[in-house]
Design an enzyme around this catalytic site. Structure first.
Site, short mmCIF file in Angstrom:
data_model
loop_
_atom_site.label_atom_id
_atom_site.label_comp_id
_atom_site.label_asym_id
_atom_site.label_seq_id
_atom_site.Cartn_x
_atom_site.Cartn_y
_atom_site.Cartn_z
N LYS A 13 35.01 18.23 32.41
CA LYS A 13 35.86 18.63 31.26
C LYS A 13 37.28 18.93 31.71
O LYS A 13 38.24 18.43 31.14
CB LYS A 13 35.30 19.89 30.57
CG LYS A 13 33.89 19.74 30.03
CD LYS A 13 33.43 21.01 29.31
CE LYS A 13 33.39 22.25 30.20
NZ LYS A 13 32.40 22.16 31.30
N ARG A 88 32.05 27.82 22.94
CA ARG A 88 30.85 27.76 23.76
C ARG A 88 29.63 28.31 23.05
O ARG A 88 28.55 28.33 23.63
CB ARG A 88 31.08 28.58 25.02
CG ARG A 88 31.34 27.73 26.27
CD ARG A 88 31.66 28.69 27.40
NE ARG A 88 31.40 28.17 28.71
CZ ARG A 88 32.32 27.64 29.50
NH1 ARG A 88 33.55 27.49 29.07
NH2 ARG A 88 32.01 27.26 30.71
N ARG A 122 33.18 21.18 44.57
CA ARG A 122 34.42 21.50 43.86
C ARG A 122 35.24 22.52 44.64
O ARG A 122 34.72 23.50 45.16
CB ARG A 122 34.12 22.06 42.47
CG ARG A 122 35.38 22.59 41.77
CD ARG A 122 35.26 22.63 40.27
NE ARG A 122 34.39 23.68 39.78
CZ ARG A 122 34.13 23.88 38.49
NH1 ARG A 122 34.66 23.08 37.57
NH2 ARG A 122 33.33 24.85 38.11
N ARG A 155 34.96 28.36 44.10
CA ARG A 155 34.72 29.41 43.12
C ARG A 155 33.39 30.10 43.41
O ARG A 155 32.41 29.45 43.73
CB ARG A 155 34.69 28.82 41.71
CG ARG A 155 36.04 28.77 41.06
CD ARG A 155 36.04 27.94 39.80
NE ARG A 155 34.99 28.29 38.85
CZ ARG A 155 34.84 27.70 37.67
NH1 ARG A 155 35.67 26.75 37.30
NH2 ARG A 155 33.87 28.05 36.85
N ARG A 166 24.38 29.11 34.82
CA ARG A 166 25.38 28.60 33.87
C ARG A 166 24.80 27.45 33.05
O ARG A 166 25.12 27.31 31.88
CB ARG A 166 26.63 28.14 34.63
CG ARG A 166 27.47 29.33 35.10
CD ARG A 166 28.40 28.97 36.23
NE ARG A 166 29.37 27.94 35.88
CZ ARG A 166 30.02 27.21 36.77
NH1 ARG A 166 29.82 27.39 38.06
NH2 ARG A 166 30.88 26.30 36.37
P1 ADP Z 1 33.01 25.33 33.82
O1 ADP Z 1 34.08 24.43 33.30
O2 ADP Z 1 32.71 25.06 35.24
O3 ADP Z 1 31.82 25.40 32.93
P2 ADP Z 1 34.75 27.54 33.10
O4 ADP Z 1 35.84 27.65 34.06
O5 ADP Z 1 35.01 26.88 31.78
O6 ADP Z 1 33.53 26.84 33.83
O7 ADP Z 1 34.16 28.98 32.77
C1 ADP Z 1 33.86 29.90 33.80
C2 ADP Z 1 33.22 31.14 33.18
O8 ADP Z 1 34.16 31.77 32.30
C3 ADP Z 1 31.98 30.90 32.33
O9 ADP Z 1 30.80 30.83 33.11
C4 ADP Z 1 32.01 32.11 31.41
O10 ADP Z 1 31.53 33.28 32.07
C5 ADP Z 1 33.49 32.30 31.15
N1 ADP Z 1 33.95 31.58 29.97
C6 ADP Z 1 34.84 30.55 29.91
N2 ADP Z 1 35.03 30.14 28.64
C7 ADP Z 1 34.26 30.94 27.86
C8 ADP Z 1 34.00 31.02 26.46
N3 ADP Z 1 34.58 30.18 25.60
N4 ADP Z 1 33.15 31.98 26.03
C9 ADP Z 1 32.57 32.85 26.86
N5 ADP Z 1 32.74 32.82 28.20
C10 ADP Z 1 33.58 31.87 28.70
P1 ADP Z 2 34.15 21.08 34.34
O1 ADP Z 2 35.53 21.48 33.89
O2 ADP Z 2 33.38 20.35 33.28
O3 ADP Z 2 33.38 22.23 34.94
P2 ADP Z 2 35.53 19.69 36.55
O4 ADP Z 2 36.51 18.81 35.88
O5 ADP Z 2 36.02 20.90 37.20
O6 ADP Z 2 34.32 20.02 35.51
O7 ADP Z 2 34.72 18.79 37.60
C1 ADP Z 2 33.72 19.36 38.43
C2 ADP Z 2 33.87 18.80 39.85
O8 ADP Z 2 33.52 17.41 39.85
C3 ADP Z 2 35.30 18.86 40.41
O9 ADP Z 2 35.22 19.08 41.79
C4 ADP Z 2 35.87 17.48 40.09
O10 ADP Z 2 36.86 17.09 41.05
C5 ADP Z 2 34.64 16.60 40.20
N1 ADP Z 2 34.62 15.47 39.26
C6 ADP Z 2 35.16 15.42 38.00
N2 ADP Z 2 34.91 14.24 37.42
C7 ADP Z 2 34.17 13.52 38.33
C8 ADP Z 2 33.61 12.19 38.34
N3 ADP Z 2 33.71 11.39 37.27
N4 ADP Z 2 32.92 11.81 39.44
C9 ADP Z 2 32.79 12.64 40.50
N5 ADP Z 2 33.31 13.88 40.56
C10 ADP Z 2 33.99 14.32 39.49
#
Ligand code: ADP
Ligand code: ADP
Ligand code: ZN
Length: 213
Positions: A13, A88, A122, A155, A166
């Site tokens: 994302k 979410r 990541r 992270r 998660r």
């Molecule tokens: P990822 O993209 O890897 O799922 P995020 O960086 O979006 O992780 O979110 C990290 C953490 O921040 C989540 O596990 C949650 O604890 C919190 N968080 C982020 N966005 C929201 C939301 N919209 N509602 C509640 N908690 C959130």
């Molecule tokens: P999210 O925001 O959904 O948690 P990220 O964009 O942070 O996901 O991506 C998660 C990890 O996977 C990062 O380390 C990113 O560089 C890697 N990644 C993202 N897209 C791809 C892909 N299409 N193939 C392989 N790795 C990817």
């Protein structure tokens, strides 16, 4: 144009939302990034959010909703925005709806095993939160951010046991939004498997087919 990028943790994302943000000149609103900034700045909000984040749980709605409400009311959001990580759960989706209709929800799908591997590799910049992957998207210089030279780190919530939690949270709380937005006919599913470029193309095609670009 108001877009939402929805999907499990690690689906890509942030990567795709950041690309789109550059291509469409729209701000990317990443609630996770905003929360991490609050935590690292040691604000009251950050202190309240930290425990939930560390355990892979959702931060309480009142915190998040206020943060997003404030952010989307800013000047740079007048032409639209890209939401990454919000909504979410259903309560957040209802609040968003009250702020005005979204044009499209891009549902990036990826399976749990793929995602665990992605999150294990990541790395994020401590300074600007840019995201890399040790294998799939490595920085030019080892351990350093291409954009700002900041130090890269893993992270704390990308450890496997937290990732599994998660994922569980995602399935229980966030996945139901897929049906919700499908019923409103504003959801497009994009397969999250493939290279970053391939997925970016699929998203471009989807935006074109919807007449948004
Ligand atoms: P990822 O993209 O890897 O799922 P995020 O960086 O979006 O992780 O979110 C990290 C953490 O921040 C989540 O596990 C949650 O604890 C919190 N968080 C982020 N966005 C929201 C939301 N919209 N509602 C509640 N908690 C959130
Ligand atoms: P999210 O925001 O959904 O948690 P990220 O964009 O942070 O996901 O991506 C998660 C990890 O996977 C990062 O380390 C990113 O560089 C890697 N990644 C993202 N897209 C791809 C892909 N299409 N193939 C392989 N790795 C990817
Ligand atoms: Zn950086």
């Amino acid at each position: 144009m108001k877009l939402v990028v929805l999907g499990p943790p690690g689906a890509g994302k942030g990567t795709q939302a950041a690309k789109l943000s550059g291509e469409l000149s729209l701000p990317r609103i990443a609630t996770g990034d905003m929360l991490r900034l609050e935590v690292s700045s040691g604000t009251e909000l950050g202190k309240e959010a930290e425990g939930y984040m560390r355990r892979g749980l959702l931060v309480p709605d009142d915190i998040i909703i206020e943060m997003v409400r404030e952010r989307v009311s800013q000047e740079d959001c007048k032409r639209g925005f890209i939401l990454d990580g919000f909504p979410r759960n259903m309560a957040q989706a209802k609040v968003l709806e009250a702020l005005g209709p979204m044009d499209l929800v891009i549902y990036l799908d990826a399976g749990e095993e793929e995602v665990v591997e992605r999150l294990a590799g990541r790395r994020a910049c401590r300074e600007c939160q840019a995201v890399y992957h040790l294998r799939f998207s490595p920085p030019k210089a080892d351990g350093r951010c291409d954009l700002c030279g900041g130090r890269l780190h893993q992270r704390e919530d990308d450890r496997e046991e937290v990732v599994r939690e998660r994922f569980r949270t995602y399935r229980e709380r966030t996945q139901p939004l897929v049906q919700y937005y499908q019923a409103k006919s504003i959801l497009e599913k994009v397969e999250g498997l493939g290279t970053i470029e391939e997925i970016s193309w699929s998203i471009q095609e989807t935006l074109e087919s919807r007449g948004l670009i």
